[in-house]
Every structure is written in structure tokens, then in C-alpha cells.
Write an enzyme that holds these catalytic residues in place. Sequence first.
Site, PDB file in Angstrom:
ATOM      1  N   GLY A   9       0.827  -1.199   0.000  1.00  0.00           N
ATOM      2  CA  GLY A   9       0.000   0.000   0.000  1.00  0.00           C
ATOM      3  C   GLY A   9       0.865   1.255   0.000  1.00  0.00           C
ATOM      4  O   GLY A   9       2.023   1.228  -0.442  1.00  0.00           O
ATOM      5  N   GLY A  10       0.329   2.343   0.547  1.00  0.00           N
ATOM      6  CA  GLY A  10       1.013   3.639   0.521  1.00  0.00           C
ATOM      7  C   GLY A  10       2.388   3.601   1.177  1.00  0.00           C
ATOM      8  O   GLY A  10       3.363   4.129   0.631  1.00  0.00           O
TER       9      GLY A  10
ATOM     10  N   ILE B 260      -6.753  -2.958   1.316  1.00  0.00           N
ATOM     11  CA  ILE B 260      -8.216  -2.961   1.435  1.00  0.00           C
ATOM     12  C   ILE B 260      -8.735  -1.523   1.559  1.00  0.00           C
ATOM     13  O   ILE B 260      -9.919  -1.277   1.436  1.00  0.00           O
ATOM     14  CB  ILE B 260      -8.707  -3.792   2.640  1.00  0.00           C
ATOM     15  CG1 ILE B 260      -8.229  -3.190   3.971  1.00  0.00           C
ATOM     16  CG2 ILE B 260      -8.282  -5.241   2.518  1.00  0.00           C
ATOM     17  CD1 ILE B 260      -8.999  -3.711   5.171  1.00  0.00           C
ATOM     18  N   ASP B 261      -7.814  -0.559   1.831  1.00  0.00           N
ATOM     19  CA  ASP B 261      -8.250   0.822   2.074  1.00  0.00           C
ATOM     20  C   ASP B 261      -8.553   1.594   0.786  1.00  0.00           C
ATOM     21  O   ASP B 261      -9.203   2.644   0.833  1.00  0.00           O
ATOM     22  CB  ASP B 261      -7.166   1.592   2.850  1.00  0.00           C
ATOM     23  CG  ASP B 261      -6.803   0.919   4.158  1.00  0.00           C
ATOM     24  OD1 ASP B 261      -7.658   0.177   4.679  1.00  0.00           O
ATOM     25  OD2 ASP B 261      -5.685   1.130   4.656  1.00  0.00           O
TER      26      ASP B 261
ATOM     27  N   GLY C 271     -10.068   1.139   7.028  1.00  0.00           N
ATOM     28  CA  GLY C 271      -9.887   2.116   5.942  1.00  0.00           C
ATOM     29  C   GLY C 271      -8.803   3.112   6.254  1.00  0.00           C
ATOM     30  O   GLY C 271      -8.551   4.022   5.476  1.00  0.00           O
TER      31      GLY C 271
ATOM     32  N   GLU D  54     -12.912   3.766  10.770  1.00  0.00           N
ATOM     33  CA  GLU D  54     -12.022   3.812  11.943  1.00  0.00           C
ATOM     34  C   GLU D  54     -11.303   5.159  12.057  1.00  0.00           C
ATOM     35  O   GLU D  54     -10.898   5.560  13.141  1.00  0.00           O
ATOM     36  CB  GLU D  54     -10.993   2.672  11.888  1.00  0.00           C
ATOM     37  CG  GLU D  54     -10.071   2.753  10.693  1.00  0.00           C
ATOM     38  CD  GLU D  54      -9.025   1.646  10.645  1.00  0.00           C
ATOM     39  OE1 GLU D  54      -8.860   0.934  11.631  1.00  0.00           O
ATOM     40  OE2 GLU D  54      -8.382   1.498   9.590  1.00  0.00           O
TER      41      GLU D  54
ATOM     42  N   GLN E 289     -12.082  -8.306   7.951  1.00  0.00           N
ATOM     43  CA  GLN E 289     -12.257  -7.652   6.631  1.00  0.00           C
ATOM     44  C   GLN E 289     -11.104  -7.955   5.675  1.00  0.00           C
ATOM     45  O   GLN E 289     -11.208  -7.745   4.480  1.00  0.00           O
ATOM     46  CB  GLN E 289     -12.350  -6.125   6.812  1.00  0.00           C
ATOM     47  CG  GLN E 289     -13.582  -5.687   7.561  1.00  0.00           C
ATOM     48  CD  GLN E 289     -13.459  -4.276   8.122  1.00  0.00           C
ATOM     49  OE1 GLN E 289     -14.014  -3.348   7.583  1.00  0.00           O
ATOM     50  NE2 GLN E 289     -12.741  -4.126   9.216  1.00  0.00           N
TER      51      GLN E 289
HETATM   52  O1  F6P Z   1      -4.006  -0.763   5.623  1.00  0.00           O
HETATM   53  C1  F6P Z   1      -4.817  -1.860   5.847  1.00  0.00           C
HETATM   54  C2  F6P Z   1      -5.335  -1.844   7.263  1.00  0.00           C
HETATM   55  O2  F6P Z   1      -6.171  -2.979   7.433  1.00  0.00           O
HETATM   56  C3  F6P Z   1      -6.078  -0.580   7.690  1.00  0.00           C
HETATM   57  O3  F6P Z   1      -7.401  -0.563   7.227  1.00  0.00           O
HETATM   58  C4  F6P Z   1      -5.928  -0.644   9.182  1.00  0.00           C
HETATM   59  O4  F6P Z   1      -5.978   0.659   9.725  1.00  0.00           O
HETATM   60  C5  F6P Z   1      -4.571  -1.238   9.366  1.00  0.00           C
HETATM   61  O5  F6P Z   1      -4.271  -1.942   8.178  1.00  0.00           O
HETATM   62  C6  F6P Z   1      -4.457  -2.190  10.532  1.00  0.00           C
HETATM   63  O6  F6P Z   1      -3.132  -2.548  10.640  1.00  0.00           O
HETATM   64  P1  F6P Z   1      -2.584  -3.771  11.481  1.00  0.00           P
HETATM   65  O7  F6P Z   1      -3.009  -5.036  10.797  1.00  0.00           O
HETATM   66  O8  F6P Z   1      -1.112  -3.588  11.456  1.00  0.00           O
HETATM   67  O9  F6P Z   1      -3.187  -3.658  12.832  1.00  0.00           O
END
Ligand code: F6P
Length: 374
Positions: A109-110, A133-134, A177, A229, A298
Site C-alpha cells: 500500500g502507501g 483494502i483501504d 480504511g 475507523e 475484513q
Molecule cells: O491498511 C490496511 C489496514 O487494514 C487498515 O485498514 C488498518 O488501519 C490497518 O491496516 C491495521 O493494521 P494492522 O493489521 O497492522 O493492525
Amino acid sequence: MTKYVGILTAGGDSPGLNAAIRGVGKAAIGLGMNIVGFRDGFRGLMNDRTFRLDSETLSGILTVGGTILGTSRDKPHKMPIGGKIMDMTDVMMDTYQRHHLDALVCLGGGGTQKNAYRLAQKGMNIITLPKTIDNDVAMTDATFGFDTALSIATEAIDRLHSTAHSHHRIIVVEIMGHNTGWLALGAGMAGGADVILIPEIPYDVEIVAEAIRRRSRGGHRFSIVAVSEGAFSQETAAAIQTADQQRQNAASEEEKKEAKEAIKIIEKQQAGSTWELSRQLETLTGLESRVTILGHVQRGGTPSAVDRILATRLGTACVELIHNDVYGVMVAARGEGAEPVPLEQVVGKRKSVPLDHPWIITARHVGTCLGDDG
Ligand code: F6P
């Protein structure tokens, strides 16, 4: 000349990663390239921990969730080593050279785009694919993983309807997200949520409560509130703005640091704000409220058909680019096609939901409360 290609998956896992690995692997092998996987993101590159990728290991993974390579949120320039944070990009470069790699494919991702760009600046031939997924990676129409997560969150909202209805309750459902509202907005619309709250539109809790009370007056004594979130109230937005203003006007480094800290504290307080929102709505509406946090469910499980196709499309397009020696790019989805976008145009940017996006306009047209007076 045989090309040697490395591949790794970094950041949070996402449905479709294995489909992408398979797409890259099969297309690469088809063109006579040699491909090797690195385990657990950039950590595997640092430690030279590899995963054999051939027609045997690439078989049967298309439908499987997660990533066969493993992943991590490690950053090449900030690796936690023996209690210290160290820049390990040179060590990663050694691995790259040891394997005589012509290209390294980074799926992420980013954050991964940024980390991969750092390695490109070190001299590696980097090519990335956008997954999350975001759906918040800049310069691409879509990211794989989003479609699957959208279906999962929508199904959850569908299921929450019958229990909310039966108990005449509010159900506040928190959807992932990160700092963008694509997933909450999409699932909220598809699942017919009565209220959708996203980070792009700071909410006024009074407006939300009034929307719920209006429903009660109309005989609907239950409501579904889909909250991203990263969503926050208008008061929080104002506090962040003030602290940001202080940061910009800071006369010294010390003042700048303090303002940055203040922003961090406000953002930290945000964690758990879904519970606070639920409590506020109970008080303001007199209805019982429950919180459901969908969380990592998710991201889990088998990818949707759309994500499998997108990941395969981008994976194979990536190999065509390697074949043509095009590096330092992300393979972006453009309609039904794929297009290389220079990494410097991607990094440090986030694709938020534009306020005039058709999804927002449509949600308003069907009477969904978005927490503002729009
Ligand atoms: O970037 C994907 C994501 O699922 C976000 O939607 C969420 O904020 C974050 O990753 C959760 O990260 P981790 O799995 O490291 O708790």
C-alpha cells in the site's frame, strides 16, 4: 539473457496478494525469467530469507487469502535491530546484488510505495503493485483487496440489520480504511446504513442523533451507523486544525515539536472514539446502542473474483514492464488496462474520497446522514 526477479509483499496483508504473486511468477517463468520470493516483507530482503517460486509453489494459490510470502510493516531505513533502530538499506542492497537481481517487485500500500522508492533511490530496479483494502493509494483507479473487504463489510452490515431491528437498537459498526472512508462509504451504501461517517467529513454528533431520532419518529426504532475507523468529530477536526496552525507558525523547533506532539495526542485519543460515539448516541437518542468492530476479518479469507482478476492483470503487466526494462514505477490500474506511474508521483500522497464523489452524492440522495449538514 535470463532476467532475475525478486518479489516481496509488505504492509498489511490483503486478499489478492497470492493472485498477484502467481500472476507475476507465471508470466515471468513464461518469459524465461528466474523468480525468487523474499519472506516477510523487507525483513526477508535484509536477512536474505527466500521462498522458492516455481510452477509447483505457484500452483493452487490463486484463491488463497493472505500471502504465501508472509509480510511485515518493517521499513528498510528504520529496522528494529537489537533494541536500536537502524538504516538497513545497504544490507538489502547486498542481498539484491548477491541474487544478481534485475528487478525487485514490491507489493504493498502507501507505506510500501514509500519504502520501495527509497530502495529505488539506492539504485535497485524497483517496480510496485498497489494493494490495500483501504483503496487509498494515489494514481491508481483501484487497489486489490478493496473489493473483497467491501463485500465482507457489506455482508456484516446486512447481518447487523436484523439484530438491530429486533432489539430496536442503534448498532455502530466500525469499518477499517485507515485515514480514508472508501470502505465505510462503499459498505455503508451497499448495506443501506442509515448513517455513514468518514474521515473526509468530520461529523457533528447532534446531527447524527437527530437523524436517528427522525427515524424513530417515522417508526424505525433502530439504526445502523457505519463509521470509518479514521472518522472524527467536528470538535476534533477543529483541535487538529489549531494544533496544525501552531505547527506552521512555530517560531522554534521546540514549538514545532510541541505542536506535533499535540496532534499525535489528539489522534491517539481518537482510538476508541467509536465507543464514545455509541455512548453519546445512547444519551442523545434514548435508544440502546451496541458497537461492532469488524477488524481484521475484513482482510481475511478468499479474494473476490474482481480482486483475483485485478491482481492477475497487474501482476502480468508488471512482468511485461520488466521485460521492457521499465523500472521505478508502480503498475497502476487504468480502466481495464494497466499503466506505469513513476514512483515519485505516488509516494507521500493519499487518495481520499473527494467530497463531490458520486458515491457521496448518491448517499445523500437516498437520505443517508453523513454527519454534516450537507
Ligand atoms: O491498511 C490496511 C489496514 O487494514 C487498515 O485498514 C488498518 O488501519 C490497518 O491496516 C491495521 O493494521 P494492522 O493489521 O497492522 O493492525
